[in-house]
Design a protein around this motif. Structure first.
Motif, PDB file in Angstrom:
ATOM      1  N   GLY A  56     -10.791   3.919  -8.185  1.00 25.41           N
ATOM      2  CA  GLY A  56      -9.665   3.215  -8.791  1.00 25.41           C
ATOM      3  C   GLY A  56      -8.371   3.450  -8.028  1.00 25.41           C
ATOM      4  O   GLY A  56      -7.535   2.547  -7.901  1.00 25.41           O
ATOM      5  N   GLY A  57      -8.203   4.672  -7.504  1.00 26.09           N
ATOM      6  CA  GLY A  57      -7.024   4.972  -6.694  1.00 26.09           C
ATOM      7  C   GLY A  57      -6.995   4.152  -5.420  1.00 26.09           C
ATOM      8  O   GLY A  57      -5.955   3.594  -5.037  1.00 26.09           O
ATOM      9  N   HIS A  58      -8.144   4.059  -4.737  1.00 30.21           N
ATOM     10  CA  HIS A  58      -8.224   3.208  -3.550  1.00 30.21           C
ATOM     11  C   HIS A  58      -7.871   1.761  -3.887  1.00 30.21           C
ATOM     12  O   HIS A  58      -7.111   1.105  -3.170  1.00 30.21           O
ATOM     13  CB  HIS A  58      -9.647   3.239  -2.982  1.00 30.21           C
ATOM     14  N   ALA A  59      -8.445   1.260  -4.996  1.00 30.06           N
ATOM     15  CA  ALA A  59      -8.242  -0.142  -5.370  1.00 30.06           C
ATOM     16  C   ALA A  59      -6.780  -0.428  -5.704  1.00 30.06           C
ATOM     17  O   ALA A  59      -6.212  -1.435  -5.259  1.00 30.06           O
ATOM     18  CB  ALA A  59      -9.138  -0.488  -6.560  1.00 30.06           C
ATOM     19  N   LEU A  64      -1.432  -2.712  -4.312  1.00 32.38           N
ATOM     20  CA  LEU A  64       0.014  -2.495  -4.220  1.00 32.38           C
ATOM     21  C   LEU A  64       0.544  -2.686  -2.811  1.00 32.38           C
ATOM     22  O   LEU A  64       1.720  -2.999  -2.617  1.00 32.38           O
ATOM     23  CB  LEU A  64       0.367  -1.098  -4.722  1.00 32.38           C
ATOM     24  N   THR A  65      -0.310  -2.497  -1.811  1.00 35.49           N
ATOM     25  CA  THR A  65       0.131  -2.660  -0.419  1.00 35.49           C
ATOM     26  C   THR A  65      -0.220  -4.029   0.145  1.00 35.49           C
ATOM     27  O   THR A  65      -0.079  -4.264   1.345  1.00 35.49           O
ATOM     28  CB  THR A  65      -0.491  -1.566   0.470  1.00 35.49           C
ATOM     29  N   GLY A  66      -0.671  -4.932  -0.714  1.00 39.31           N
ATOM     30  CA  GLY A  66      -0.906  -6.302  -0.283  1.00 39.31           C
ATOM     31  C   GLY A  66      -2.230  -6.573   0.384  1.00 39.31           C
ATOM     32  O   GLY A  66      -2.433  -7.651   0.953  1.00 39.31           O
ATOM     33  N   GLY A  86      -7.650  -6.687   5.225  1.00 39.10           N
ATOM     34  CA  GLY A  86      -6.266  -6.689   5.670  1.00 39.10           C
ATOM     35  C   GLY A  86      -6.179  -6.035   7.027  1.00 39.10           C
ATOM     36  O   GLY A  86      -7.198  -5.827   7.704  1.00 39.10           O
ATOM     37  N   ARG A  87      -4.989  -5.689   7.427  1.00 39.86           N
ATOM     38  CA  ARG A  87      -4.831  -5.016   8.716  1.00 39.86           C
ATOM     39  C   ARG A  87      -5.617  -3.710   8.736  1.00 39.86           C
ATOM     40  O   ARG A  87      -5.540  -2.921   7.795  1.00 39.86           O
ATOM     41  CB  ARG A  87      -3.357  -4.715   8.975  1.00 39.86           C
ATOM     42  N   PRO A  88      -6.374  -3.450   9.800  1.00 36.60           N
ATOM     43  CA  PRO A  88      -7.163  -2.214   9.861  1.00 36.60           C
ATOM     44  C   PRO A  88      -6.322  -0.984  10.165  1.00 36.60           C
ATOM     45  O   PRO A  88      -6.838   0.134  10.129  1.00 36.60           O
ATOM     46  CB  PRO A  88      -8.159  -2.490  10.993  1.00 36.60           C
ATOM     47  N   THR A  89      -5.056  -1.196  10.473  1.00 34.64           N
ATOM     48  CA  THR A  89      -4.141  -0.086  10.742  1.00 34.64           C
ATOM     49  C   THR A  89      -2.858  -0.326   9.950  1.00 34.64           C
ATOM     50  O   THR A  89      -2.694  -1.354   9.311  1.00 34.64           O
ATOM     51  CB  THR A  89      -3.810   0.014  12.243  1.00 34.64           C
ATOM     52  N   GLY A  90      -1.948   0.627  10.014  1.00 30.01           N
ATOM     53  CA  GLY A  90      -0.656   0.454   9.367  1.00 30.01           C
ATOM     54  C   GLY A  90      -0.549   1.154   8.032  1.00 30.01           C
ATOM     55  O   GLY A  90      -1.524   1.727   7.516  1.00 30.01           O
ATOM     56  N   PRO A  91       0.650   1.117   7.432  1.00 33.77           N
ATOM     57  CA  PRO A  91       0.906   1.848   6.186  1.00 33.77           C
ATOM     58  C   PRO A  91      -0.022   1.470   5.043  1.00 33.77           C
ATOM     59  O   PRO A  91      -0.421   2.325   4.256  1.00 33.77           O
ATOM     60  CB  PRO A  91       2.357   1.470   5.858  1.00 33.77           C
ATOM     61  N   GLY A  92      -0.370   0.172   4.923  1.00 34.43           N
ATOM     62  CA  GLY A  92      -1.231  -0.248   3.823  1.00 34.43           C
ATOM     63  C   GLY A  92      -2.580   0.418   3.866  1.00 34.43           C
ATOM     64  O   GLY A  92      -3.082   0.913   2.848  1.00 34.43           O
ATOM     65  N   MET A  93      -3.188   0.456   5.046  1.00 36.07           N
ATOM     66  CA  MET A  93      -4.490   1.076   5.191  1.00 36.07           C
ATOM     67  C   MET A  93      -4.399   2.584   4.992  1.00 36.07           C
ATOM     68  O   MET A  93      -5.268   3.207   4.366  1.00 36.07           O
ATOM     69  CB  MET A  93      -5.065   0.761   6.577  1.00 36.07           C
ATOM     70  N   ILE A  94      -3.333   3.185   5.495  1.00 40.31           N
ATOM     71  CA  ILE A  94      -3.147   4.630   5.357  1.00 40.31           C
ATOM     72  C   ILE A  94      -3.005   5.017   3.882  1.00 40.31           C
ATOM     73  O   ILE A  94      -3.655   5.954   3.401  1.00 40.31           O
ATOM     74  CB  ILE A  94      -1.921   5.102   6.161  1.00 40.31           C
ATOM     75  N   LEU A  95      -2.175   4.286   3.140  1.00 43.66           N
ATOM     76  CA  LEU A  95      -1.976   4.599   1.726  1.00 43.66           C
ATOM     77  C   LEU A  95      -3.251   4.361   0.914  1.00 43.66           C
ATOM     78  O   LEU A  95      -3.549   5.111  -0.024  1.00 43.66           O
ATOM     79  CB  LEU A  95      -0.825   3.766   1.166  1.00 43.66           C
ATOM     80  N   THR A  96      -3.998   3.323   1.298  1.00 48.59           N
ATOM     81  CA  THR A  96      -5.249   3.050   0.599  1.00 48.59           C
ATOM     82  C   THR A  96      -6.236   4.193   0.788  1.00 48.59           C
ATOM     83  O   THR A  96      -6.900   4.641  -0.163  1.00 48.59           O
ATOM     84  CB  THR A  96      -5.866   1.732   1.096  1.00 48.59           C
ATOM     85  N   LEU A  97      -6.349   4.698   2.010  1.00 49.74           N
ATOM     86  CA  LEU A  97      -7.248   5.824   2.270  1.00 49.74           C
ATOM     87  C   LEU A  97      -6.746   7.106   1.602  1.00 49.74           C
ATOM     88  O   LEU A  97      -7.539   7.908   1.096  1.00 49.74           O
ATOM     89  CB  LEU A  97      -7.379   6.041   3.775  1.00 49.74           C
TER      90      LEU A  97
END
Length: 247
Positions: A56-59, A64-66, A86-97
């Motif tokens: 659920g945290g990942h989702a 939230l990061t688009g 989405g982008r495989p790099t960047g803040p969105g992927m980092i926050l998701t992980l």
């Protein structure tokens, strides 16, 4: 048709504060949760709740990061998988992980905050709502059954159980998330040290950032330990009050 008075009573029940639990209840539920986390078979069963919070945290972070969320899978071995695009790099992927391993402890901390104000009914109903919201994202049969059983138990307790049972259930559940959020991080590093989790969240973060995987494992551990410390202080309020102390 539900009357306005009936809706008002329901609203009052939802937002109203219940009486302080006995200090003994707080201690006993903490011990029960600790035993479940520390022993093999109970942990094997109850760990599903931690996995639900983890995925659920990942989702939530992905949304939230688009990122485009494709779904969640929960497996009978208590592992899980959240798929997003989405982008495989960047803040969105980092926050998701980053969100997965800290989510159970942060959910536990939010629960401790609610219980600190004796909002037991609100906590239980929020849990049901979140589980139902997550249910629409599940993409496998075991995941659906896991959420239905978990949500059904929480709903049954919140609707039918006596106030004392609701309090014991809520305090045990929150203690379990706070304590149970720490163990997977220990297990993660143990498996990593044996080379058995090369695609772990920490290792993926290491590939996306300048920091090694051990750094991210440490971040997970520190966040969860801090959540445990603050959550324990909130949950121990009745004990401190009984002793004439304040947080």
């Amino acid at each position: 048709m539900v009357s306005i008075n009936g809706l008002g009573d329901l609203w009052d029940k939802l937002l109203g504060a219940q009486p302080d639990p006995p200090p003994l209840l707080v201690l006993v539920t903490a011990v029960v949760a600790l035993v479940v986390v520390a022993t093999r078979l109970p942990w094997r069963v109850a760990r599903n709740a931690v996995t639900i919070a983890h995925e659920g945290g990942h989702a939530l972070a992905a949304l939230l990061t688009g990122r485009r969320l494709h779904g969640i899978r929960l497996h009978s071995d208590t592992s899980g998988l959240t798929l997003s695009a989405g982008r495989p790099t960047g803040p969105g992927m980092i926050l998701t992980l980053l969100a997965g391993y800290v989510a159970p402890s942060l959910v536990g901390l939010a629960g401790a905050w609610l219980l600190g104000g004796n909002r037991i009914t609100l906590l239980l109903w929020l849990a049901v709502v979140l589980l139902l919201a997550m249910l629409v994202l599940i993409r496998n049969v075991f995941g659906v059954l896991s959420l239905l059983v978990t949500g059904g138990v929480v709903l049954a307790v919140s609707w039918y159980a006596a106030p004392q049972v609701q309090a014991a259930f809520a305090w045990t559940g929150v203690w379990f998330l706070l304590l149970g959020g720490v163990r997977p991080v220990v297990e993660l590093q143990r498996l990593r040290s044996r080379g058995r989790m090369p695609q772990s969240d920490a290792d993926q973060l290491a590939r996306l950032t300048p920091f090694p995987a051990l750094f991210w494992v440490t971040v997970f551990a520190l966040v969860n330990l801090l959540a445990l410390a603050v959550g324990a202080a909130l949950l121990a309020g009745p004990i401190l009050t009984d002793a004439g102390l304040t947080i």
